[in-house]
Structures are given as C-alpha cells and as structure tokens.
Design an enzyme around this catalytic site. Structure first.
Site, PDB file in Angstrom:
ATOM      1  N   GLY A  34       0.815  -1.219   0.000  1.00 47.83           N
ATOM      2  CA  GLY A  34       0.000   0.000   0.000  1.00 47.83           C
ATOM      3  C   GLY A  34       0.844   1.264   0.000  1.00 47.83           C
ATOM      4  N   CYS A  35       1.889   1.269   0.798  1.00 50.25           N
ATOM      5  CA  CYS A  35       2.758   2.446   0.892  1.00 50.25           C
ATOM      6  C   CYS A  35       3.532   2.651  -0.407  1.00 50.25           C
ATOM      7  CB  CYS A  35       3.704   2.318   2.084  1.00 50.25           C
ATOM      8  SG  CYS A  35       2.801   2.233   3.660  1.00 50.25           S
ATOM      9  N   THR A  36       3.894   1.548  -1.055  1.00 53.62           N
ATOM     10  CA  THR A  36       4.578   1.647  -2.347  1.00 53.62           C
ATOM     11  C   THR A  36       3.634   2.256  -3.382  1.00 53.62           C
ATOM     12  OG1 THR A  36       6.030  -0.211  -1.845  1.00 53.62           O
ATOM     13  CG2 THR A  36       5.694   0.307  -4.178  1.00 53.62           C
TER      14      THR A  36
END
Length: 155
Positions: free
Chosen positions: A46-48
C-alpha cells in the site's frame, strides 16, 4: 492518542532527515503549499502504491505550487532502499521517534483487520504558503488517494 489537526491550525514545525540523512524542514518550504503525507512503512504494497502515485504526479503538483513530503517511522537507510527500488522522486523523511506523526495526529489507535492497534494512521495534511493547515485527511486509502486529492485540490 494524538490530537488531529483541523483547517486553520498552524502546521507543527519539523526538521527530519531524508533518505540521504539531509535535514528537511517545513520552514524550508515557506511560501509554497506542502502536502505532508504519513504512511506506515516503506517497501510494503500500500505504501509503495501511494509513494508511486505521488511520484507519478509530482510534476503536476509542483506546477500547481505544491511540494510533497512523505513521512514514515523508517530509518533513512530503508527510505534510500525504497527510493531506489521504486525509482521514487518524492521527498521521503524519517520520523523514528514518531514525534512529528503525533504532532500531526497521524499516530494513535486505528483499526487493522478488525483489531484496534496503535500505529501510524495513513494521513495527508495540506499546508498553505503561510504554514496553516488547509486540509487534514485521516485514515485515507493508499490506492486512489492521490487522484482524489488532486481532484479535490482542483489541480
């Protein structure tokens, strides 16, 4: 639990090391609008996705007068690995003590897979040219958030 910011609040000042260990401060962006986004961990799906979305839209946002700073509890070395692995151009800074996250209301209780846990709350705070909070968005989704933000900002 940290207090959430509201439009009109003064954005808390900060200076944090970037992926290369160089200090990045909110004051260093005075006179420009700054999108400060908080994410739980580099090199996670998700952060990527979110970091790649910001990177893909960086020129558009910069053209509209916005700088972007991503804040996570990761150490600068991990941020450098993240930047390199994903070819990120967005500025990433390290807040391992979570002091800035707490000041921005981006750390505290949240729901994760139905359980209440304490951690980084995926959040985005838009700071205007004078250092005031223009928007404070909490519990945002990693996917689609940047597109919605651009639409909401009228960029």
């Amino acid at each position: 639990m940290s207090e959430r910011l509201k439009p009109g609040d003064t954005a808390p000042a900060f200076t944090l090391p970037d992926a290369d260990g160089r200090p990045v401060s909110l004051a260093g962006h005075a006179g420009r609008k700054v999108i400060v986004y908080f994410y739980p961990a580099a090199l996670t799906p998700g952060c990527t996705k979110q970091a790649c979305d910001f990177t893909d839209n960086l020129a558009l946002l910069a053209g509209a007068g916005y700088d972007v700073i991503g804040v996570s509890p990761d150490k600068p070395e991990k941020l450098a690995k993240f930047r390199s692995a994903e070819e990120l151009t967005v500025t990433l800074v390290s807040d391992p003590d979570k002091e800035v996250m707490v000041a921005y209301g981006a750390f505290g209780e949240k729901k994760l897979y139905g359980k209440t846990v304490t951690g980084v709350i995926r959040s985005t705070v838009v700071v205007d040219e004078s250092g005031k909070v223009e928007r404070a968005l909490y519990n945002v989704k990693a996917t689609g958030h940047v597109a919605k933000l651009i639409k909401d900002l009228g960029v």
